[in-house]
Scaffold this motif. Sequence first.
Motif, PDB file in Angstrom:
ATOM      1  N   THR A  10      42.371  50.216  61.779  1.00  8.09           N
ATOM      2  CA  THR A  10      41.445  49.103  61.521  1.00  8.09           C
ATOM      3  C   THR A  10      40.042  49.630  61.335  1.00  8.09           C
ATOM      4  OG1 THR A  10      41.147  48.784  63.892  1.00  8.09           O
ATOM      5  CG2 THR A  10      42.837  47.464  62.816  1.00  8.09           C
ATOM      6  N   THR A  26      37.431  47.031  63.080  1.00  5.88           N
ATOM      7  CA  THR A  26      37.553  45.579  63.038  1.00  5.88           C
ATOM      8  C   THR A  26      38.659  45.106  63.969  1.00  5.88           C
ATOM      9  OG1 THR A  26      38.980  45.805  61.105  1.00  5.88           O
ATOM     10  CG2 THR A  26      36.655  45.387  60.715  1.00  5.88           C
ATOM     11  N   GLU A 139      39.236  43.044  56.343  1.00  6.25           N
ATOM     12  CA  GLU A 139      38.497  43.144  57.613  1.00  6.25           C
ATOM     13  C   GLU A 139      38.888  42.040  58.588  1.00  6.25           C
ATOM     14  OE1 GLU A 139      36.626  42.685  54.692  1.00  6.25           O
ATOM     15  OE2 GLU A 139      36.553  44.825  54.198  1.00  6.25           O
ATOM     16  N   LYS A 141      38.966  38.761  58.263  1.00 12.25           N
ATOM     17  CA  LYS A 141      37.951  37.704  58.279  1.00 12.25           C
ATOM     18  C   LYS A 141      38.610  36.339  58.118  1.00 12.25           C
ATOM     19  CE  LYS A 141      33.820  39.987  56.544  1.00 12.25           C
ATOM     20  NZ  LYS A 141      32.653  39.723  55.715  1.00 12.25           N
ATOM     21  N   VAL A 151      31.661  39.778  60.706  1.00 12.74           N
ATOM     22  CA  VAL A 151      32.953  40.409  60.964  1.00 12.74           C
ATOM     23  C   VAL A 151      33.057  40.629  62.479  1.00 12.74           C
ATOM     24  CG1 VAL A 151      32.022  42.742  60.632  1.00 12.74           C
ATOM     25  CG2 VAL A 151      34.447  42.340  60.322  1.00 12.74           C
ATOM     26  N   VAL A 153      34.272  42.955  65.471  1.00 13.98           N
ATOM     27  CA  VAL A 153      34.564  44.379  65.646  1.00 13.98           C
ATOM     28  C   VAL A 153      34.707  44.707  67.130  1.00 13.98           C
ATOM     29  CG1 VAL A 153      33.277  44.956  63.572  1.00 13.98           C
ATOM     30  CG2 VAL A 153      32.128  45.024  65.772  1.00 13.98           C
TER      31      VAL A 153
END
Length: 233
Positions: A10, A26, A139, A141, A151, A153
Motif C-alpha cells: 500500500t 495508504t 489510494e 479513496k 487520503v 494513511v
Amino acid sequence: MTTSPPLLDTLAVVPTPEGVDLAIRTAGPLPRGLAWCIDVIIRWIFIIILAQMLAVLEEAGIGVLLILVFVIEFLYPVLFEVLSKGSTPGKKLLGIMVVHDDGTPVGWKASMTRNLLRLVDWLPSMYLFGLISCLFSQEFKRIGDLAAGTVVVYRDLKTRLPVMEDTQPEAPPWSLAPHEQRAIIDFAVRQGQLTPERATELAQQTGPLVGQHREDARQQLLRYAQYLLGRQP
C-alpha cells in the motif's frame, strides 16, 4: 493525487510542491472500517448520555436531541481531524490519519467536504458506494476523499519526514495566512532533500517575503518556520 505506478503493497509516492517524492502508506477499507466502528460507539455513548439528560424536557427534549445528533455526527470527525493531527479517536487507535494528497495536515475545508460527502458514501446503505470507490481507487479513496483531495494513511508517515534544520527563529515581516504558514513549514521540513542551490531557488520565489535576504533566502525561510512553530528567539 498523482502517484508513481504500480503500488507495492500500500505504499504510494507523492510528488510534493517542492519537487520531492514523499512515500506514504495508504490505509485500506479494513482499518478504516474498524476505526469508523470505534468512533460510532463513542459518539452514541455520548448521545445516549445526552438523551437521558434531555428526557426531563419531554417533547422539546426530543427536538433538541435530534439537532444535537446532527451536529455531533458532522462535527465529531471534522474537529478531531483538524485539531488532533488528522485522527479521530478510532483512527488514532488504528494508527491512521487523514492528510491532504500532498501529505500535509488536513485543513477545515477539506475535512468538512469529505465528511459532508459521507452521506453519499453511505448510499444505498452501510457505506456501499464508499466501499466500491475505495476498492476501485489506487489510494483506497472513498467519494469524499476524491472530492476533498484527501487520503487516509498510516501515522508512520511522520517517520519518513526529515528532521527540520535547526536555526535561530525570526518573525515574518507581516502576518501570514494559514496556508502561507503551512507552505513555509512544509518547505522547511522537506528542503533537506533538495540541493542547497535548488532550495535557495525555490525560497527566492517568495519574493518580498525574504526581502534583502534574497541570497540567503533558504535560511530566512527556515528562520520563519522556526518562529511559526512557536520557538522563541
